[in-house]
Design a protein around this motif. Structure first.
Motif, PDB file in Angstrom:
ATOM      1  N   LEU A 293       0.782  -1.235   0.000  1.00  0.00           N
ATOM      2  CA  LEU A 293       0.000   0.000   0.000  1.00  0.00           C
ATOM      3  C   LEU A 293       0.822   1.298   0.000  1.00  0.00           C
ATOM      4  N   PRO A 294       1.889   1.405   0.819  1.00  0.00           N
ATOM      5  CA  PRO A 294       2.619   2.674   0.836  1.00  0.00           C
ATOM      6  C   PRO A 294       3.226   3.082  -0.506  1.00  0.00           C
TER       7      PRO A 294
ATOM      8  N   ALA B 289       1.774   1.765  -3.501  1.00  0.00           N
ATOM      9  CA  ALA B 289       0.690   1.689  -4.483  1.00  0.00           C
ATOM     10  C   ALA B 289      -0.125   2.980  -4.475  1.00  0.00           C
ATOM     11  N   LEU B 290      -0.312   3.557  -3.303  1.00  0.00           N
ATOM     12  CA  LEU B 290      -1.003   4.848  -3.244  1.00  0.00           C
ATOM     13  C   LEU B 290      -0.005   5.952  -3.553  1.00  0.00           C
ATOM     14  N   PRO B 291      -0.475   7.049  -4.190  1.00  0.00           N
ATOM     15  CA  PRO B 291       0.451   8.136  -4.497  1.00  0.00           C
ATOM     16  C   PRO B 291       1.184   8.622  -3.245  1.00  0.00           C
TER      17      PRO B 291
ATOM     18  N   ILE C 203      -0.214  10.987  -0.562  1.00  0.00           N
ATOM     19  CA  ILE C 203      -1.167  10.512   0.448  1.00  0.00           C
ATOM     20  C   ILE C 203      -0.411  10.013   1.676  1.00  0.00           C
ATOM     21  N   THR C 204       0.647   9.207   1.437  1.00  0.00           N
ATOM     22  CA  THR C 204       1.483   8.762   2.551  1.00  0.00           C
ATOM     23  C   THR C 204       2.039   9.973   3.302  1.00  0.00           C
TER      24      THR C 204
END
Lengths: 312, 272
Positions: B111-112, B114-116, B119-120
């Motif tokens: 996830l860290p 895969a999401l832009p 966002i992280t």
């Protein structure tokens, strides 16, 4: 005869026996540190952010009101300029994805089908280096290239194409005062930066096309062009979809490229950045981040149906 | 898909497109290197009027650059170590047993990245604000380690999957305890994959800018320094030199990672 001395039954060995004897304990010890890190720090932060999108900001004092409300979402949806930002970003992401696929495919196809082992390794490394490194430096290089006194203009003039460049820049929407301040410039840099993310999954997908399938197609009378169109391309498609996950998602979230190259019209990432920064409006920034999360959720679901995850 | 055994030659169109694509990917990097030697300091004029090494000396004398470089190296080193430990543990768990929620664990790790990144970044910043934790060296490391874990995890898991479980059973049958097996059988088996994963994590951390802008506060890593120069240029030739330096520092670990795993089936870095 020598007898093999058995190791003494020390505390370490007893501990080892307990760990091996109790698989659940072992699993717990292995999983606890990484899960604690990602679960608490990462997921915790993510939920804290999403929760804040249900807070709102007091219009007069500018202080965040920590009470549940849909006020921020109402404001977000009610502002037409926000719709423009989302539409502009999604359109850019789609164009960038298509362009990356078009440029990536010949490289991947050549590498898998025609290149010898040495050249193949060279191409592979040549794609991997820009994938892993120097993001900012590579953005910066386009500032040099697209500058008014820079290379593109020099070549255009040297080849007598200065007029063509002017004509392109005068086009509505994509054009602008100069390449480095036009949507076209932003587009070129996005394509350049995310291209490696498209090439590698397509190479992986092509590598998996079995030789027998291609031979069978030929034996059954298909000409090479038909084999390509009706056998190779459909089998490579999941790889293209897998690559598009990256090109699409990365374009949606990037706030640095459009800030450095392009007109000053904002993209999604820049809007998020501006709201959390100077404005201090974390609830609005959080509401904005919902957009890429929802879009990527839908995109991943679609990609899964197209078989992209097997190609990753 | 194997290379063509029927001796078909690639068409001119394909060769041009493939070559053009690779040039598109690399000419800009070459241009950065060229400009670092330019004697013109006020603009990006092409062709460059002359060559000079002067700016390399100037850049290495600058205290702000040296501090940023040092901070970047420290952050990358610590984040890499954290990621190597956590990534290996997670890979071992996922390989060793099937358990409820295994798929969810892999998703959480991915996830860290895969999401832009934004966002992280903003999520970490919002959480730091809520918890009233001040920005420091460690807040940068927290952000970096979070997205580096998956890099090590992917590489080590790929190697585990090709490790014969019988080796471990044999070791235990021959009287080794768990720690001896770990030291003499498991670690030598995964060593190159672990090292390659660490190299890539180091390059990723050294180069990261998006998450860092949200977790760094007033400090600047080398990419943050570059970003501020990009937004408000002060001394362009110095920026050019630093850019070449960043290229050099990140290329070395990536090439090493490639060489370490080249002869195995899963080459490091094929997925980010």
């Amino acid at each position: 005869m020598n007898t093999l001395a058995l190791p003494a039954d020390g505390p370490l060995r007893r501990l080892s026996t307990r760990l091996i004897g109790g698989p659940r304990l072992m699993l717990f010890l292995l999983l606890a540190p990484p899960l604690a890190w990602l679960g608490i720090i990462y997921l915790g932060s993510l939920f804290a952010l999403l929760a804040q999108s249900f807070f709102s900001i007091d219009e007069f004092s500018g202080v965040v009101v920590r009470e549940f409300s849909f006020a921020t979402y109402r404001e977000f949806l009610g502002n037409p300029s926000n719709h423009d930002i989302v539409l502009r970003t999604v359109t850019m992401a789609a164009c960038v994805t298509v362009a990356c696929a078009v440029i990536a495919f010949p490289i991947a196809y050549y590498s898998v089908r025609f290149a010898g082992p040495r050249l193949k390794a060279l191409i592979y490394l040549g794609v991997m280096l820009p994938l892993w490194s120097s993001y900012l430096v590579r953005v910066y290089s386009w500032k040099l290239i697209l500058a008014r006194e820079g290379i593109v203009n020099w070549f255009a003039n040297a080849l007598g194409l200065g007029g063509v460049l002017e004509a392109v820049l005068e086009l509505p929407v994509v054009g602008g005062p100069s390449l480095s301040t036009s949507h076209l410039g932003t587009f070129i840099v996005f394509v350049y930066i995310w291209l490696p993310f498209m090439i590698l999954p397509v190479i992986a997908a092509l590598e998996r096309v079995p030789a027998s399938v291609i031979e069978a197609s030929g034996d059954l009378g298909a000409r090479p062009r038909e084999t390509f169109r009706r056998v190779i391309l459909p089998l490579a498609f999941p790889g293209i979809v897998a690559g598009s996950i990256f090109t699409f998602s990365l374009t949606l979230g990037d706030y640095i490229i459009p800030g450095i190259i392009g007109p000053s019209t904002p993209y999604l990432g820049q809007a998020v950045y501006a709201h959390q920064g100077v404005a201090g409006n974390i609830p609005m920034a959080a509401a904005f981040t919902i957009v890429p999360i929802v879009i990527m959720g839908a995109y991943l679901a679609l990609a899964k149906r197209l078989g992209a995850f097997d190609a990753l | 898909m194997p290379s063509d055994r029927h001796g078909a030659r690639p068409g001119i169109a394909l060769r041009t497109a493939a070559l053009g694509g690779m040039l598109f990917l690399h000419v800009p990097i070459a241009i950065i290197v060229l400009y670092a030697f330019s004697s013109e300091s006020k603009s990006f004029v092409f062709p460059i009027p002359g060559f000079t090494l002067k700016w390399f000396g100037v850049a290495f004398q600058r205290p702000d650059i040296r501090e940023a470089l040092l901070l970047s190296l420290q952050v990358a080193a610590v984040s890499t170590i954290v990621a190597m430990i956590l990534g290996t543990l997670a890979a071992a768990a996922v390989w060793r047993s099937r358990f409820f929620g295994r798929e969810a664990v892999s998703l959480l790790l991915i996830l860290p990245i895969a999401l832009p990144g934004i966002i992280t970044g903003i999520a970490l910043r919002a959480a730091l604000n809520l918890a009233e934790i001040p920005f420091s060296f460690w807040t940068i490391v927290i952000g970096h380690a979070t997205f580096c874990i998956v890099v090590v995890y992917n590489n080590v898991l790929a190697r585990f999957r090709r490790t014969n479980r019988a080796l471990i059973e044999a070791s235990m049958d021959l009287g080794a305890d768990g720690f001896q097996t770990l030291r003499h059988v498991i670690l030598p088996n995964i060593a190159t994959a672990l090292l390659a994963g660490g190299m890539l994590a180091f390059a990723l951390s050294f180069d990261e800018v998006i998450v860092t802008t949200f977790t760094a506060g007033q400090q600047s890593t080398l990419p943050i320094w570059m970003l501020s120069e990009l937004v408000r240029p002060r001394e362009r030739p110095v920026t050019n030199v630093v850019a070449v330096f960043v290229i050099a520092v990140t290329f070395v670990p990536i090439v090493l990672a490639f060489r370490l795993t080249r002869d195995t089936q899963d080459v490091a870095g094929s997925t980010k």
